[in-house]
Enzyme design. Structure first.
Site, PDB file in Angstrom:
ATOM      1  CG  HIS A  29       1.106   6.248   5.025  1.00  0.00           C
ATOM      2  ND1 HIS A  29       0.023   7.329   5.233  1.00  0.00           N
ATOM      3  CD2 HIS A  29       0.295   4.881   5.464  1.00  0.00           C
ATOM      4  CE1 HIS A  29      -1.024   6.692   6.004  1.00  0.00           C
ATOM      5  NE2 HIS A  29      -0.662   5.552   5.913  1.00  0.00           N
ATOM      6  CD  GLU A  70      -6.949  -6.177   3.581  1.00  0.00           C
ATOM      7  OE1 GLU A  70      -7.344  -6.047   2.415  1.00  0.00           O
ATOM      8  OE2 GLU A  70      -6.042  -5.825   4.208  1.00  0.00           O
ATOM      9  CG  HIS A  83      -4.991  -1.815   9.600  1.00  0.00           C
ATOM     10  ND1 HIS A  83      -4.620  -1.317  10.967  1.00  0.00           N
ATOM     11  CD2 HIS A  83      -5.489  -0.920   9.010  1.00  0.00           C
ATOM     12  CE1 HIS A  83      -4.886   0.025  10.746  1.00  0.00           C
ATOM     13  NE2 HIS A  83      -5.535   0.160   9.751  1.00  0.00           N
ATOM     14  CD  GLU A  91      -6.789  -0.219   1.498  1.00  0.00           C
ATOM     15  OE1 GLU A  91      -6.808   0.733   2.334  1.00  0.00           O
ATOM     16  OE2 GLU A  91      -6.191  -1.016   1.714  1.00  0.00           O
ATOM     17  CG  ASN A 139      -1.831   1.189   1.453  1.00  0.00           C
ATOM     18  OD1 ASN A 139      -1.208   2.219   1.223  1.00  0.00           O
ATOM     19  ND2 ASN A 139      -3.233   1.139   1.737  1.00  0.00           N
ATOM     20  NE  ARG A 168      -7.265  11.316   5.925  1.00  0.00           N
ATOM     21  CZ  ARG A 168      -7.795  10.519   7.165  1.00  0.00           C
ATOM     22  NH1 ARG A 168      -7.128   9.780   7.678  1.00  0.00           N
ATOM     23  NH2 ARG A 168      -9.086  10.695   7.665  1.00  0.00           N
ATOM     24  NE  ARG A 225      -9.327   8.160   5.006  1.00  0.00           N
ATOM     25  CZ  ARG A 225      -9.406   7.207   5.884  1.00  0.00           C
ATOM     26  NH1 ARG A 225      -8.591   6.532   5.920  1.00  0.00           N
ATOM     27  NH2 ARG A 225     -10.305   7.355   6.651  1.00  0.00           N
ATOM     28  CG  HIS A 232      -8.363   4.017   1.449  1.00  0.00           C
ATOM     29  ND1 HIS A 232      -8.321   3.933   3.049  1.00  0.00           N
ATOM     30  CD2 HIS A 232      -9.388   4.260   1.215  1.00  0.00           C
ATOM     31  CE1 HIS A 232      -9.870   4.176   3.307  1.00  0.00           C
ATOM     32  NE2 HIS A 232     -10.417   4.479   2.214  1.00  0.00           N
ATOM     33  CB  THR A 261      -9.198   1.648   7.739  1.00  0.00           C
ATOM     34  OG1 THR A 261      -8.769   2.311   6.434  1.00  0.00           O
ATOM     35  CG2 THR A 261     -10.580   0.779   7.453  1.00  0.00           C
TER      36      THR A 261
HETATM   37  N1  PXP Z   1      -5.743  -3.098   4.396  1.00  0.00           N
HETATM   38  C1  PXP Z   1      -6.743  -2.325   4.460  1.00  0.00           C
HETATM   39  C2  PXP Z   1      -8.113  -2.653   4.029  1.00  0.00           C
HETATM   40  C3  PXP Z   1      -6.267  -0.996   4.740  1.00  0.00           C
HETATM   41  O1  PXP Z   1      -7.389  -0.105   4.742  1.00  0.00           O
HETATM   42  C4  PXP Z   1      -5.161  -0.816   5.258  1.00  0.00           C
HETATM   43  C5  PXP Z   1      -4.623   0.718   5.546  1.00  0.00           C
HETATM   44  O2  PXP Z   1      -4.901   1.669   4.608  1.00  0.00           O
HETATM   45  C6  PXP Z   1      -3.963  -1.648   5.161  1.00  0.00           C
HETATM   46  C7  PXP Z   1      -4.599  -3.019   4.822  1.00  0.00           C
HETATM   47  C8  PXP Z   1      -2.304  -1.598   5.393  1.00  0.00           C
HETATM   48  O3  PXP Z   1      -2.324  -1.223   7.047  1.00  0.00           O
HETATM   49  P1  PXP Z   1      -1.064  -0.857   7.213  1.00  0.00           P
HETATM   50  O4  PXP Z   1      -0.567   0.779   6.568  1.00  0.00           O
HETATM   51  O5  PXP Z   1      -0.918  -0.345   8.677  1.00  0.00           O
HETATM   52  O6  PXP Z   1      -0.086  -1.643   6.850  1.00  0.00           O
END
Ligand code: PXP
Length: 241
Positions: A11, A152, A192, A71, A8, A50, A46, A44, A102
């Protein structure tokens, strides 16, 4: 089969948005993550934009060669965008404006009919659909009824456990939810809060096909580079089974 690692890159966009500029570019990060062996890229989009912007999603659709997972909240706006851009996968997530990330899984049981409708529309559009859920039997069973082929499992409670006993209890719930999902014919991912320190027990769960990891990889990438950060995570996951 070993689980796949999807990265992902939200960030990377968070860092860019800190100056509302053009760098660092999550599209460049996605390309580097794929070169390092990521099996998929996740963003994601949003409602408040952001971090990831519409432009990022459209460019990622062009450049991602593995699998692009969007996402999204199950809103009319996001469904419209998904049907225009056509990511490989759409993961439906809950979204609250004030949250930092999330915070919990979707309450599928509380909105089964509405979600089933969104799942159907996305599948008819040619998109594979996953539901991001807490590791509870009720959420797994209701997810199956919506017609979504994937779930998931939210690993946040496991990741944030303060004691070893709490961590083991949370891990057991993930294992039980993964087994139930597979028994019902669902395909299973997890994510997550997973880090280089806590990923191995989750990667070792036989039913988990895919791990979705963002913050920890991007954090390490800011120090050692995306290539090394992805390879190190991939090696940990490979070694878990
Ligand atoms: N899976 C989903 C559905 C999420 O919303 C997120 C966070 O955006 C992640 C995985 C990844 O989480 P993390 O950034 O804590 O690794």
């Amino acid at each position: 089969m070993r689980p796949r690692l999807s990265v992902n890159v939200d960030h990377i966009a968070t860092l860019r948005q800190a100056r509302r500029g053009s760098e660092p570019d999550p599209v460049a990060a996605a390309i580097l993550a794929e070169v390092a062996g990521a099996s998929g890229i996740i963003v994601h989009l949003r409602e408040d934009r952001r971090h990831i912007q519409d432009r990022d999603l459209r460019l990622l659709k062009e450049v991602v060669k593995t699998q692009l997972n969007l996402e999204m909240a199950a809103t009319d706006e996001m469904v419209k965008i998904a049907l225009e851009v056509l990511p490989d996968v759409a993961t439906l997530v809950p979204e609250r404006r004030q949250e930092l990330t999330t915070e919990g899984g979707l309450d599928v049981a509380g909105q089964e009919e509405r979600l089933a409708r969104v799942v159907r529309v996305l599948i008819e559009g040619g998109i594979r659909v996953s539901l991001f859920i807490d590791p509870s039997p009720e959420q797994v069973k209701t997810s199956k009824r919506t017609g979504a082929p994937f779930v998931e499992i939210h690993t946040g409670r496991y990741a944030e456990a303060q004691t070893e006993a709490e961590r083991q209890k949370a891990l057991l719930k993930i294992m039980e939810a993964a087994r139930l999902a597979r028994d019902l014919g669902l395909r299973v991912g997890a994510g997550h809060g997973l880090t280089y320190q806590n990923v191995i027990p989750v990667a070792a769960i036989p039913e988990v096909e895919e791990l979705n990891i963002g913050h920890s990889i991007v954090g390490r990438a800011s120090l050692v580079g995306m290539d090394r950060a992805v390879r190190e995570m991939r090696d940990l996951i490979r070694g878990a089974r």
